[in-house]
Write a protein that holds these residues in place. Structure first.
Motif, PDB file in Angstrom:
ATOM      1  N   LYS A  48       0.826  -1.206   0.000  1.00  0.00           N
ATOM      2  CA  LYS A  48       0.000   0.000   0.000  1.00  0.00           C
ATOM      3  C   LYS A  48       0.857   1.251   0.000  1.00  0.00           C
ATOM      4  N   GLN A  49       1.932   1.202   0.826  1.00  0.00           N
ATOM      5  CA  GLN A  49       2.812   2.372   0.893  1.00  0.00           C
ATOM      6  C   GLN A  49       3.499   2.603  -0.447  1.00  0.00           C
ATOM      7  N   ARG A  50       3.912   1.488  -1.096  1.00  0.00           N
ATOM      8  CA  ARG A  50       4.525   1.633  -2.417  1.00  0.00           C
ATOM      9  C   ARG A  50       3.532   2.227  -3.414  1.00  0.00           C
ATOM     10  N   GLU A  51       2.273   1.749  -3.333  1.00  0.00           N
ATOM     11  CA  GLU A  51       1.240   2.286  -4.219  1.00  0.00           C
ATOM     12  C   GLU A  51       1.010   3.776  -3.938  1.00  0.00           C
ATOM     13  N   ILE A  52       0.960   4.117  -2.632  1.00  0.00           N
ATOM     14  CA  ILE A  52       0.778   5.528  -2.253  1.00  0.00           C
ATOM     15  C   ILE A  52       1.951   6.357  -2.758  1.00  0.00           C
ATOM     16  N   ASP A  53       3.158   5.839  -2.560  1.00  0.00           N
ATOM     17  CA  ASP A  53       4.349   6.558  -3.019  1.00  0.00           C
ATOM     18  C   ASP A  53       4.345   6.701  -4.541  1.00  0.00           C
ATOM     19  N   ALA A  54       3.929   5.614  -5.210  1.00  0.00           N
ATOM     20  CA  ALA A  54       3.888   5.657  -6.678  1.00  0.00           C
ATOM     21  C   ALA A  54       2.864   6.687  -7.153  1.00  0.00           C
ATOM     22  N   LYS A  55       1.688   6.700  -6.491  1.00  0.00           N
ATOM     23  CA  LYS A  55       0.655   7.681  -6.860  1.00  0.00           C
ATOM     24  C   LYS A  55       1.136   9.095  -6.585  1.00  0.00           C
ATOM     25  N   ARG A  56       1.798   9.273  -5.402  1.00  0.00           N
ATOM     26  CA  ARG A  56       2.302  10.605  -5.070  1.00  0.00           C
ATOM     27  C   ARG A  56       3.344  11.060  -6.090  1.00  0.00           C
ATOM     28  N   LYS A  57       4.232  10.133  -6.440  1.00  0.00           N
ATOM     29  CA  LYS A  57       5.245  10.473  -7.446  1.00  0.00           C
ATOM     30  C   LYS A  57       4.607  10.777  -8.797  1.00  0.00           C
ATOM     31  N   ALA A  58       3.568   9.982  -9.139  1.00  0.00           N
ATOM     32  CA  ALA A  58       2.885  10.219 -10.413  1.00  0.00           C
ATOM     33  C   ALA A  58       2.195  11.582 -10.401  1.00  0.00           C
ATOM     34  N   ILE A  59       1.567  11.909  -9.248  1.00  0.00           N
ATOM     35  CA  ILE A  59       0.901  13.215  -9.131  1.00  0.00           C
ATOM     36  C   ILE A  59       1.922  14.341  -9.211  1.00  0.00           C
ATOM     37  N   GLU A  60       3.031  14.179  -8.492  1.00  0.00           N
ATOM     38  CA  GLU A  60       4.077  15.197  -8.519  1.00  0.00           C
ATOM     39  C   GLU A  60       4.675  15.340  -9.923  1.00  0.00           C
ATOM     40  N   ALA A  61       4.863  14.176 -10.580  1.00  0.00           N
ATOM     41  CA  ALA A  61       5.393  14.213 -11.946  1.00  0.00           C
ATOM     42  C   ALA A  61       4.418  14.904 -12.891  1.00  0.00           C
ATOM     43  N   GLU A  62       3.111  14.640 -12.711  1.00  0.00           N
ATOM     44  CA  GLU A  62       2.099  15.281 -13.551  1.00  0.00           C
ATOM     45  C   GLU A  62       2.041  16.784 -13.277  1.00  0.00           C
ATOM     46  N   LYS A  63       2.138  17.155 -11.994  1.00  0.00           N
ATOM     47  CA  LYS A  63       2.167  18.578 -11.648  1.00  0.00           C
ATOM     48  C   LYS A  63       3.375  19.261 -12.279  1.00  0.00           C
ATOM     49  N   LEU A  64       4.519  18.580 -12.184  1.00  0.00           N
ATOM     50  CA  LEU A  64       5.742  19.136 -12.764  1.00  0.00           C
ATOM     51  C   LEU A  64       5.617  19.252 -14.276  1.00  0.00           C
ATOM     52  N   ARG A  65       5.006  18.211 -14.894  1.00  0.00           N
ATOM     53  CA  ARG A  65       4.818  18.252 -16.350  1.00  0.00           C
ATOM     54  C   ARG A  65       3.910  19.412 -16.733  1.00  0.00           C
ATOM     55  N   LYS A  66       2.797  19.577 -15.983  1.00  0.00           N
ATOM     56  CA  LYS A  66       1.871  20.671 -16.273  1.00  0.00           C
ATOM     57  C   LYS A  66       2.536  22.024 -16.044  1.00  0.00           C
ATOM     58  N   LEU A  67       3.326  22.108 -14.962  1.00  0.00           N
ATOM     59  CA  LEU A  67       4.026  23.364 -14.677  1.00  0.00           C
ATOM     60  C   LEU A  67       4.994  23.706 -15.805  1.00  0.00           C
ATOM     61  N   ARG A  68       5.731  22.697 -16.263  1.00  0.00           N
ATOM     62  CA  ARG A  68       6.661  22.934 -17.369  1.00  0.00           C
ATOM     63  C   ARG A  68       5.921  23.293 -18.653  1.00  0.00           C
ATOM     64  N   GLU A  69       4.752  22.650 -18.848  1.00  0.00           N
ATOM     65  CA  GLU A  69       3.952  22.967 -20.031  1.00  0.00           C
ATOM     66  C   GLU A  69       3.449  24.408 -19.966  1.00  0.00           C
ATOM     67  N   ILE A  70       2.991  24.812 -18.762  1.00  0.00           N
ATOM     68  CA  ILE A  70       2.542  26.193 -18.577  1.00  0.00           C
ATOM     69  C   ILE A  70       3.695  27.163 -18.809  1.00  0.00           C
ATOM     70  N   GLU A  71       4.864  26.831 -18.268  1.00  0.00           N
ATOM     71  CA  GLU A  71       6.036  27.691 -18.457  1.00  0.00           C
ATOM     72  C   GLU A  71       6.414  27.767 -19.928  1.00  0.00           C
ATOM     73  N   ARG A  72       6.319  26.614 -20.626  1.00  0.00           N
ATOM     74  CA  ARG A  72       6.642  26.603 -22.059  1.00  0.00           C
ATOM     75  C   ARG A  72       5.664  27.464 -22.837  1.00  0.00           C
ATOM     76  N   ARG A  73       4.368  27.308 -22.534  1.00  0.00           N
ATOM     77  CA  ARG A  73       3.361  28.116 -23.219  1.00  0.00           C
ATOM     78  C   ARG A  73       3.508  29.594 -22.897  1.00  0.00           C
TER      79      ARG A  73
END
Length: 222
Positions: A48-73
């Motif tokens: 469960k902790q690995r799943e939580i960590d994976a989800k958190r990392k995925a969320i953080e990665a998605e936030k970072l991707r969106k932030l970079r996309e916003i910065e690029r735009r």
């Protein structure tokens, strides 16, 4: 009897030993079960902790991707805005140059020709004004004479004609004012520049229409 007693004692000891062994085995089995369940629980919690960590990392990665996309735009929009601003500055500079352009300033002979034509037109227009005003005054005198004898409605027709002459004289005065503006522009070299698009008005149009302040294209779009 002694043998029986000894046998009985051995049997009792064996029974006690077996009982103790079974008890220990039962305790060991219970401990193993507890340990197994603890391991399973730990494994589940770890999963469960690995799943939580994976989800958190995925969320953080998605936030970072969106932030970079916003910065690029944003960066692209800034570049586009900078290009638009640069183009607007160039357009304004070109417009400013046009607004203060003097298309025929170097053609002094042509401007002198236009000045002569405008002065002739001005004199002719002033003469027309004088004639119109004189006719209107004469009609006013005739109107006063006709007030006592107006059976055929002549006084009404006379009033209409006199008003038309006065309106014509007013229009001619406006033309004289425009000629004066044109003469002033000839003096500063700006005559011949269209008031709408600031491009040069063609020489044939400047000669044909006195005065004129718009090119053919702008005049047609009015």
């Amino acid at each position: 009897k002694a043998k029986v007693a000894a046998h009985r004692a051995r049997a009792q000891a064996a029974a006690r030993a077996k009982k103790e062994h079974d008890a220990k085995a039962k305790i060991a089995a219970k401990e193993r079960e507890v340990s197994r369940k603890a391991r399973e629980k730990a494994a589940i919690e770890a999963k469960k902790q690995r799943e939580i960590d994976a989800k958190r990392k995925a969320i953080e990665a998605e936030k970072l991707r969106k932030l970079r996309e916003i910065e690029r735009r944003d960066a692209e929009e800034r570049k586009r805005q900078e290009r638009r601003d640069a183009e607007e500055r160039k357009r304004q500079e070109a417009l400013e140059r046009k607004m203060h352009s003097k298309p025929y300033a170097n053609d002094t002979a042509f401007l002198a020709e236009l000045r002569g034509l405008l002065l002739v037109t001005r004199d002719a227009t002033n003469a027309q004004i004088a004639v119109s005003e004189s006719e209107a005054s004469e009609m006013l005198v005739d109107r006063e004479r006709l007030e006592y004898d107006d059976e055929d409605g002549s006084s009404v027709a006379s009033d209409i004609q006199r008003d038309q002459l006065k309106e014509f004289a007013t229009a001619l005065r406006l033309k004289v004012d425009e000629i004066d503006v044109a003469l002033a522009r000839i003096d500063d070299g700006s005559y011949g520049r269209c008031d709408e698009c600031y491009e040069a008005i063609s020489q044939p149009r400047l000669r044909a229409q006195l005065p004129v302040f718009t090119c053919v294209s702008c005049r047609a779009s009015v």
